[in-house]
Design an enzyme around this catalytic site. Structure first.
Site, PDB file in Angstrom:
ATOM      1  N   ALA A 156       0.822  -1.219   0.000  1.00  0.00           N
ATOM      2  CA  ALA A 156       0.000   0.000   0.000  1.00  0.00           C
ATOM      3  C   ALA A 156       0.852   1.263   0.000  1.00  0.00           C
ATOM      4  O   ALA A 156       1.938   1.306   0.584  1.00  0.00           O
ATOM      5  CB  ALA A 156      -0.912   0.021   1.227  1.00  0.00           C
ATOM      6  N   GLU A 175      -2.870 -12.311  -4.021  1.00  0.00           N
ATOM      7  CA  GLU A 175      -4.300 -12.408  -4.240  1.00  0.00           C
ATOM      8  C   GLU A 175      -4.893 -11.022  -4.028  1.00  0.00           C
ATOM      9  O   GLU A 175      -4.534 -10.329  -3.075  1.00  0.00           O
ATOM     10  CB  GLU A 175      -4.917 -13.393  -3.245  1.00  0.00           C
ATOM     11  CG  GLU A 175      -6.117 -14.088  -3.801  1.00  0.00           C
ATOM     12  CD  GLU A 175      -6.447 -15.338  -2.998  1.00  0.00           C
ATOM     13  OE1 GLU A 175      -6.497 -16.409  -3.603  1.00  0.00           O
ATOM     14  OE2 GLU A 175      -6.657 -15.221  -1.781  1.00  0.00           O
ATOM     15  N   ASN A 227      -9.262  -4.171  -8.586  1.00  0.00           N
ATOM     16  CA  ASN A 227      -8.381  -3.298  -7.815  1.00  0.00           C
ATOM     17  C   ASN A 227      -7.421  -2.621  -8.805  1.00  0.00           C
ATOM     18  O   ASN A 227      -6.780  -3.301  -9.607  1.00  0.00           O
ATOM     19  CB  ASN A 227      -7.583  -4.126  -6.796  1.00  0.00           C
ATOM     20  CG  ASN A 227      -6.794  -3.261  -5.843  1.00  0.00           C
ATOM     21  OD1 ASN A 227      -6.342  -2.176  -6.201  1.00  0.00           O
ATOM     22  ND2 ASN A 227      -6.639  -3.723  -4.623  1.00  0.00           N
ATOM     23  N   TYR A 287       0.632  -4.443 -11.143  1.00  0.00           N
ATOM     24  CA  TYR A 287       1.126  -5.826 -11.151  1.00  0.00           C
ATOM     25  C   TYR A 287       1.375  -6.296 -12.587  1.00  0.00           C
ATOM     26  O   TYR A 287       2.387  -6.931 -12.878  1.00  0.00           O
ATOM     27  CB  TYR A 287       0.130  -6.754 -10.445  1.00  0.00           C
ATOM     28  CG  TYR A 287      -0.074  -6.444  -8.981  1.00  0.00           C
ATOM     29  CD1 TYR A 287       0.997  -6.078  -8.170  1.00  0.00           C
ATOM     30  CD2 TYR A 287      -1.332  -6.515  -8.392  1.00  0.00           C
ATOM     31  CE1 TYR A 287       0.809  -5.775  -6.826  1.00  0.00           C
ATOM     32  CE2 TYR A 287      -1.519  -6.225  -7.044  1.00  0.00           C
ATOM     33  CZ  TYR A 287      -0.454  -5.857  -6.272  1.00  0.00           C
ATOM     34  OH  TYR A 287      -0.631  -5.558  -4.948  1.00  0.00           O
TER      35      TYR A 287
HETATM   36  C1  LIG Z   1      -2.096   0.200  -5.704  1.00  0.00           C
HETATM   37  C2  LIG Z   1      -1.248   1.301  -5.070  1.00  0.00           C
HETATM   38  C3  LIG Z   1      -0.211   0.667  -4.172  1.00  0.00           C
HETATM   39  C4  LIG Z   1      -0.539   2.076  -6.217  1.00  0.00           C
HETATM   40  O1  LIG Z   1       0.369   3.008  -5.630  1.00  0.00           O
HETATM   41  P1  LIG Z   1       0.896   4.297  -6.422  1.00  0.00           P
HETATM   42  O2  LIG Z   1       2.048   4.854  -5.683  1.00  0.00           O
HETATM   43  O3  LIG Z   1      -0.227   5.214  -6.725  1.00  0.00           O
HETATM   44  O4  LIG Z   1       1.399   3.649  -7.787  1.00  0.00           O
HETATM   45  P2  LIG Z   1       2.312   4.370  -8.891  1.00  0.00           P
HETATM   46  O5  LIG Z   1       2.222   5.852  -8.784  1.00  0.00           O
HETATM   47  O6  LIG Z   1       3.691   3.792  -8.821  1.00  0.00           O
HETATM   48  O7  LIG Z   1       1.590   3.896 -10.206  1.00  0.00           O
HETATM   49  C5  LIG Z   1       2.240   3.112 -11.158  1.00  0.00           C
HETATM   50  C6  LIG Z   1       1.268   2.789 -12.260  1.00  0.00           C
HETATM   51  O8  LIG Z   1       0.234   1.913 -11.788  1.00  0.00           O
HETATM   52  C7  LIG Z   1      -1.002   2.256 -12.432  1.00  0.00           C
HETATM   53  N1  LIG Z   1      -1.958   2.758 -11.446  1.00  0.00           N
HETATM   54  C8  LIG Z   1      -1.717   3.054 -10.150  1.00  0.00           C
HETATM   55  N2  LIG Z   1      -2.865   3.448  -9.542  1.00  0.00           N
HETATM   56  C9  LIG Z   1      -3.826   3.400 -10.468  1.00  0.00           C
HETATM   57  C10 LIG Z   1      -5.214   3.695 -10.464  1.00  0.00           C
HETATM   58  N3  LIG Z   1      -5.849   4.122  -9.351  1.00  0.00           N
HETATM   59  N4  LIG Z   1      -5.910   3.541 -11.595  1.00  0.00           N
HETATM   60  C11 LIG Z   1      -5.297   3.132 -12.735  1.00  0.00           C
HETATM   61  N5  LIG Z   1      -3.967   2.833 -12.815  1.00  0.00           N
HETATM   62  C12 LIG Z   1      -3.254   2.971 -11.690  1.00  0.00           C
HETATM   63  C13 LIG Z   1      -0.649   3.324 -13.465  1.00  0.00           C
HETATM   64  O9  LIG Z   1      -0.290   2.663 -14.647  1.00  0.00           O
HETATM   65  C14 LIG Z   1       0.529   3.976 -12.824  1.00  0.00           C
HETATM   66  O10 LIG Z   1       1.366   4.637 -13.709  1.00  0.00           O
HETATM   67  P3  LIG Z   1       1.037   6.178 -14.137  1.00  0.00           P
HETATM   68  O11 LIG Z   1       0.765   6.950 -12.864  1.00  0.00           O
HETATM   69  O12 LIG Z   1       2.287   6.590 -14.837  1.00  0.00           O
HETATM   70  O13 LIG Z   1      -0.176   6.105 -15.019  1.00  0.00           O
HETATM   71  C15 LIG Z   1      -2.138   2.295  -4.278  1.00  0.00           C
HETATM   72  O14 LIG Z   1      -3.183   2.756  -5.103  1.00  0.00           O
HETATM   73  C16 LIG Z   1      -2.741   1.705  -3.008  1.00  0.00           C
HETATM   74  O15 LIG Z   1      -2.112   1.682  -1.960  1.00  0.00           O
HETATM   75  N6  LIG Z   1      -4.012   1.249  -3.065  1.00  0.00           N
HETATM   76  C17 LIG Z   1      -4.736   0.781  -1.874  1.00  0.00           C
HETATM   77  C18 LIG Z   1      -4.138  -0.480  -1.288  1.00  0.00           C
HETATM   78  C19 LIG Z   1      -4.243  -1.641  -2.235  1.00  0.00           C
HETATM   79  O16 LIG Z   1      -5.277  -1.882  -2.836  1.00  0.00           O
HETATM   80  N7  LIG Z   1      -3.124  -2.379  -2.380  1.00  0.00           N
HETATM   81  C20 LIG Z   1      -3.040  -3.515  -3.243  1.00  0.00           C
HETATM   82  C21 LIG Z   1      -3.607  -4.713  -2.580  1.00  0.00           C
HETATM   83  S1  LIG Z   1      -3.644  -6.084  -3.695  1.00  0.00           S
END
Ligand SMILES: CC(C)(COP(=O)(O)OP(=O)(O)OC[C@H]1O[C@@H](n2cnc3c(N)ncnc32)[C@H](O)[C@@H]1OP(=O)(O)O)[C@@H](O)C(=O)NCCC(=O)NCCS
Length: 157
Positions: free
Chosen positions: A79, A112, A117, A123
């Site tokens: 996260a 998983e 999401n 991923y």
């Molecule tokens: C998933 C998560 C870790 C991504 O973190 P982040 O720091 O925003 O990710 P990044 O900035 O490195 O994003 C990398 C790429 O992932 C994709 N991405 C990330 N968040 C996205 C979103 N909300 N919608 C679409 N694409 C997304 C994009 O391709 C992005 O690249 P870009 O910004 O150049 O378009 C964050 O949204 C999170 O913590 N979510 C809640 C917890 C969770 O669900 N964790 C995963 C459990 S399986």
């Protein structure tokens, strides 16, 4: 991997901000502490500047937790806190997790996640592929059901 209490505080501060409550995905402090007393669990932190060494006055932007069994590691939790998203920190932290898994001799990473999401984009960009579905596996606070999607990343070398 035993975590000092300060690091558990850091993990919990992100946990409380990052996971939407309706999905019930967040772990409580005891679950985190218990997992990290077991030798096969590890964690990583990232600061707002992408650093993995966080000084006491720095906020924590994100964390991961993984658990390995033999040569397979499961990404248990991953996260980034909302205010630090879409700045590449998730990509950086996931790459670090993958690099460490490989360096630790893992042959495969498994995770998983709930269907749809947004993390699935991240991923997929790192080479994970879907290997299974558990239909209606998660139940939301509102009572609806969501599939669990299993993904894996296999190291070919
Ligand atoms: C998933 C998560 C870790 C991504 O973190 P982040 O720091 O925003 O990710 P990044 O900035 O490195 O994003 C990398 C790429 O992932 C994709 N991405 C990330 N968040 C996205 C979103 N909300 N919608 C679409 N694409 C997304 C994009 O391709 C992005 O690249 P870009 O910004 O150049 O378009 C964050 O949204 C999170 O913590 N979510 C809640 C917890 C969770 O669900 N964790 C995963 C459990 S399986």
């Amino acid at each position: 991997m035993i975590a000092p209490p300060d690091d558990i505080d850091r993990i919990m501060s992100v946990m409380e901000r990052a996971f939407p409550p309706e999905f019930g995905e967040a772990w409580n402090r005891r679950q985190v502490g218990d997992a990290l007393t077991v030798g096969n669990c590890r964690y990583g932190l990232i600061g707002p500047d992408g650093s993995d060494v966080l000084d006491p006055n720095t906020d924590t932007a994100g964390f991961f937790m993984g658990r390995s069994i033999l040569d397979e590691e499961e990404l248990l939790l991953f996260a980034i806190a909302p205010q630090y998203r879409r700045q590449g920190l998730g990509r950086q932290l996931l790459q670090r997790f993958i690099n460490q898994a490989r360096a630790n001799g893992m042959a495969r990473i498994f995770l998983e996640m709930r269907r749809d999401n947004p993390a699935s984009y991240l991923y997929a960009a790192h080479g994970f592929r879907e290997i299974g579905v558990r239909p209606a596996y998660y139940r939301t606070a509102a009572g609806s059901r969501i599939d669990a999607i299993s993904q894996e990343l296999v190291f070919d070398d």
